[in-house]
Design an enzyme around this catalytic site. Sequence first.
Site, PDB file in Angstrom:
ATOM      1  N   ASP A 132       0.750  -1.365  -0.143  1.00 43.42           N
ATOM      2  CA  ASP A 132      -0.311  -0.069   0.010  1.00 43.42           C
ATOM      3  C   ASP A 132       0.509   1.157   0.033  1.00 43.42           C
ATOM      4  O   ASP A 132       1.597   1.869   0.880  1.00 43.42           O
ATOM      5  CB  ASP A 132      -0.784   0.133   0.888  1.00 43.42           C
ATOM      6  CG  ASP A 132      -2.081   1.136   0.705  1.00 43.42           C
ATOM      7  OD1 ASP A 132      -1.623   1.619   0.064  1.00 43.42           O
ATOM      8  OD2 ASP A 132      -2.704   0.596   2.158  1.00 43.42           O
ATOM      9  N   ASP A 133       0.777   1.953  -1.082  1.00 40.03           N
ATOM     10  CA  ASP A 133       1.815   3.506  -1.236  1.00 40.03           C
ATOM     11  C   ASP A 133       3.164   2.614  -1.411  1.00 40.03           C
ATOM     12  O   ASP A 133       3.993   3.993  -0.663  1.00 40.03           O
ATOM     13  CB  ASP A 133       1.066   4.268  -0.527  1.00 40.03           C
ATOM     14  CG  ASP A 133      -0.282   4.939   0.321  1.00 40.03           C
ATOM     15  OD1 ASP A 133      -1.298   4.244  -1.468  1.00 40.03           O
ATOM     16  OD2 ASP A 133      -0.500   5.614   0.873  1.00 40.03           O
ATOM     17  N   CYS A 190      -5.348   3.880  -4.548  1.00 45.21           N
ATOM     18  CA  CYS A 190      -5.621   2.868  -3.904  1.00 45.21           C
ATOM     19  C   CYS A 190      -7.388   2.009  -4.601  1.00 45.21           C
ATOM     20  O   CYS A 190      -7.442   1.152  -4.935  1.00 45.21           O
ATOM     21  CB  CYS A 190      -5.610   2.844  -2.612  1.00 45.21           C
ATOM     22  SG  CYS A 190      -5.743   4.125  -1.098  1.00 45.21           S
ATOM     23  N   ARG A 217      -7.942  -1.571  -6.573  1.00 40.81           N
ATOM     24  CA  ARG A 217      -8.532  -2.592  -6.422  1.00 40.81           C
ATOM     25  C   ARG A 217      -9.786  -2.596  -6.716  1.00 40.81           C
ATOM     26  O   ARG A 217      -9.816  -3.700  -7.431  1.00 40.81           O
ATOM     27  CB  ARG A 217      -9.203  -2.391  -4.519  1.00 40.81           C
ATOM     28  CG  ARG A 217      -7.252  -2.217  -3.780  1.00 40.81           C
ATOM     29  CD  ARG A 217      -7.766  -1.124  -2.903  1.00 40.81           C
ATOM     30  NE  ARG A 217      -6.053  -1.112  -2.009  1.00 40.81           N
ATOM     31  CZ  ARG A 217      -4.541  -1.628  -1.011  1.00 40.81           C
ATOM     32  NH1 ARG A 217      -4.913  -3.062  -1.457  1.00 40.81           N
ATOM     33  NH2 ARG A 217      -4.165  -1.457  -0.786  1.00 40.81           N
ATOM     34  N   LYS A 245      -6.358  -4.444   3.429  1.00 44.81           N
ATOM     35  CA  LYS A 245      -7.037  -3.611   3.177  1.00 44.81           C
ATOM     36  C   LYS A 245      -8.629  -3.870   2.289  1.00 44.81           C
ATOM     37  O   LYS A 245      -7.642  -4.512   0.769  1.00 44.81           O
ATOM     38  CB  LYS A 245      -5.989  -2.163   1.934  1.00 44.81           C
ATOM     39  CG  LYS A 245      -6.866  -1.189   2.145  1.00 44.81           C
ATOM     40  CD  LYS A 245      -5.672   0.024   2.044  1.00 44.81           C
ATOM     41  CE  LYS A 245      -6.180   1.217   1.191  1.00 44.81           C
ATOM     42  NZ  LYS A 245      -5.202   1.879   0.897  1.00 44.81           N
ATOM     43  N   HIS A 272     -11.640  -1.477   1.264  1.00 46.14           N
ATOM     44  CA  HIS A 272     -11.536  -0.114   1.284  1.00 46.14           C
ATOM     45  C   HIS A 272     -12.414   0.020  -1.020  1.00 46.14           C
ATOM     46  O   HIS A 272     -11.769   0.398  -1.185  1.00 46.14           O
ATOM     47  CB  HIS A 272     -10.104   0.442   0.503  1.00 46.14           C
ATOM     48  CG  HIS A 272      -9.860   2.320   0.416  1.00 46.14           C
ATOM     49  ND1 HIS A 272      -9.285   2.891   0.159  1.00 46.14           N
ATOM     50  CD2 HIS A 272     -10.600   2.626   1.049  1.00 46.14           C
ATOM     51  CE1 HIS A 272      -9.625   4.211   0.415  1.00 46.14           C
ATOM     52  NE2 HIS A 272     -10.615   3.857   1.017  1.00 46.14           N
ATOM     53  N   HIS A 306       1.473   2.030   4.192  1.00 46.26           N
ATOM     54  CA  HIS A 306       0.382   2.670   4.422  1.00 46.26           C
ATOM     55  C   HIS A 306       0.489   4.459   5.523  1.00 46.26           C
ATOM     56  O   HIS A 306       0.547   3.770   6.588  1.00 46.26           O
ATOM     57  CB  HIS A 306      -0.648   3.260   4.206  1.00 46.26           C
ATOM     58  CG  HIS A 306      -1.879   3.717   3.374  1.00 46.26           C
ATOM     59  ND1 HIS A 306      -2.472   5.200   4.620  1.00 46.26           N
ATOM     60  CD2 HIS A 306      -2.440   4.159   2.910  1.00 46.26           C
ATOM     61  CE1 HIS A 306      -3.178   5.831   3.945  1.00 46.26           C
ATOM     62  NE2 HIS A 306      -3.431   5.419   2.963  1.00 46.26           N
ATOM     63  N   ASP A 364      -0.175  -0.541  -4.805  1.00 46.18           N
ATOM     64  CA  ASP A 364      -1.680  -0.577  -5.373  1.00 46.18           C
ATOM     65  C   ASP A 364      -1.264   1.063  -6.166  1.00 46.18           C
ATOM     66  O   ASP A 364      -2.433   1.609  -6.527  1.00 46.18           O
ATOM     67  CB  ASP A 364      -2.428  -0.614  -4.665  1.00 46.18           C
ATOM     68  CG  ASP A 364      -2.275   0.546  -3.500  1.00 46.18           C
ATOM     69  OD1 ASP A 364      -1.244   0.956  -3.022  1.00 46.18           O
ATOM     70  OD2 ASP A 364      -3.001   0.684  -2.388  1.00 46.18           O
ATOM     71  N   ASN A 365      -0.112   1.792  -5.850  1.00 52.82           N
ATOM     72  CA  ASN A 365       0.326   3.106  -7.042  1.00 52.82           C
ATOM     73  C   ASN A 365       1.558   3.701  -6.370  1.00 52.82           C
ATOM     74  O   ASN A 365       2.098   3.164  -5.402  1.00 52.82           O
ATOM     75  CB  ASN A 365      -0.762   3.995  -6.285  1.00 52.82           C
ATOM     76  CG  ASN A 365      -1.244   4.179  -4.511  1.00 52.82           C
ATOM     77  OD1 ASN A 365      -2.743   3.718  -4.530  1.00 52.82           O
ATOM     78  ND2 ASN A 365      -0.309   4.477  -4.622  1.00 52.82           N
ATOM     79  N   LYS A 403       1.737   9.331  -5.631  1.00 53.04           N
ATOM     80  CA  LYS A 403      -0.015   9.035  -5.395  1.00 53.04           C
ATOM     81  C   LYS A 403      -0.688   9.693  -6.017  1.00 53.04           C
ATOM     82  O   LYS A 403      -0.367  11.162  -5.642  1.00 53.04           O
ATOM     83  CB  LYS A 403      -0.058   8.360  -4.771  1.00 53.04           C
ATOM     84  CG  LYS A 403      -1.421   7.930  -4.461  1.00 53.04           C
ATOM     85  CD  LYS A 403      -1.740   7.225  -2.266  1.00 53.04           C
ATOM     86  CE  LYS A 403      -3.386   7.056  -2.415  1.00 53.04           C
ATOM     87  NZ  LYS A 403      -2.850   6.743  -0.969  1.00 53.04           N
TER      88      LYS A 403
END
Length: 546
Positions: free
Chosen positions: A36-37, A74, A78, A136, A138, A227, A334-335, A389
Amino acid sequence: MKKFLMLALTPLLIGGCSDQTEKTDERPNILLIVADDLGYSDIGAFGSEISTPNLDKLAAEGVKLSNFYAAAACSPTRSMLLSGADSHVAGMGTMYNDQAENQIGQPGYEGYMNHNVVTVSSLLKDAGYHTYMTGKWHLGYEEDQSPAARDFERSFAILQGGGGHFDDAAMTVDHDTSWYREDGVMTELPDDFFSSRFYTDKMMEYISADKDDGKPFFAYLAYTAPHWPLQAPDEYLDKYKGRYDAGYDNLAQERLKSLEKIGLIDEGHIAPDPAYPPEENWENLSDEQKRIDAREMEIFAAMVDNMDYHIGRIIDYLEKTGERDNTVIIFMSDNGAQGFGPGMARAFPQEWIDENFDNSFENMGRINSYIYLGPHWARASTAPMRMFKGFSSEGGIKVPAIINYPGKFEGRKGEFLDQFATVLDLPVTFLDLAKHEHPGPEYNGRSVAPYIGTSMLPFINGEAEEIHASDDVVGWELNNRIAIRKGDWKLIRIPGRFGSGDWELYNIPADPAERNDLSKVNVTKLNELIAEWEKYAADNGVILAP
């Protein structure tokens, strides 16, 4: 008092031996790991100084995709990862609570993964796979929007975009706590919770419960590391102490040299992205601010390091259970790295942070702290690309990715492969691995969108040299930040203070950092891609905010 969730771990999970049973279904397991990130150059295999031996080993025994793309944030990523459809079709045309007035109530802007798509978890379950998810989500808060409602047989998910890594502290001013569902039911955290460890434990628990029935599994392990809020176990907090005292400009230069050394960029070809804003260059900071900023990066590195440790644990588990040789492992972010965060938006105002968290130097990275990476470290994390991001530039959407499939990639192991691929290609690939097909326009009596990616399996098997044809078109849009990719060419438009709002045109293989705008040089190609953007927007129901 929080309810303690007992983990039904077998002796195997704590180091015991396995009495392996003969598998009756020879189709491969699929383990999808999403960070994540995490920035493009934040793991060792992609040029980082951060220790990631388990990911590096996966890369050395598999392949590294140097030209792999997610979405700019994110939830859109996803939604595409699970639905196989563009984010504007799947319900995540923009982030939840970020809808402009003209987007509210419009198809594709629900703010959760809608039911106009069929998830790859549903189709893999239909194909005879076990389906598990931890971490996660989201993609919706309600029960009918949960992983359980999308045919994950077992799941433990944080519903929001993030939260405390040691507890259920909220990430935004909109909530008092973070929310969790296990198998669709709202639940609480154990007292000894730490995100990366717990999500890994849960995943092994789920796999272990079914390990003797001969069926393959699809396991979606979605870490919330790294994250914000940046937090790590005490034993990791000082591992990188002093490593970043030279500042973010120095780290950006280090990363560029490392990327040159491993052959990802040409030597001396690219300069680091400039500071945002320029007056915050490292040399302009006070000694105290340098101390604080360096500590932020130390904790970020600690989180990545710790996540890698837990990835190693699940790989070891697969080895011990005899499943490793029949498991495809895909790792990705994810990014791009997170450049904006606390204090920079409505959802996390500085006053709320100051009132509710302890960000004293001694408490940074511990429970009840709330710190983040910021734009300066992020431009090192996304080196050599532009921005991070949230942006349609390369730094926002180009991410590190690894495919490890035992028995495949002979003669290519450990290499960087520069074939263009995106997150949309993964659901199609998973169905191909499972020997299962998308049902077409209807699923269980409802209309569903088609999967629009390209299977990577022919490329994985060595039957094809490329994943996408040179005339394939892929589009992105988030918060009016637009990108279109066709072959080597990319069109972008970034409004606001970080872009001109004009169309820009780049040849990405020749200019991966997007420094040389060719929009006025190659007007024919510019107009061709503008027409592709208009088609993409119409096909996917894109609604630009006013």
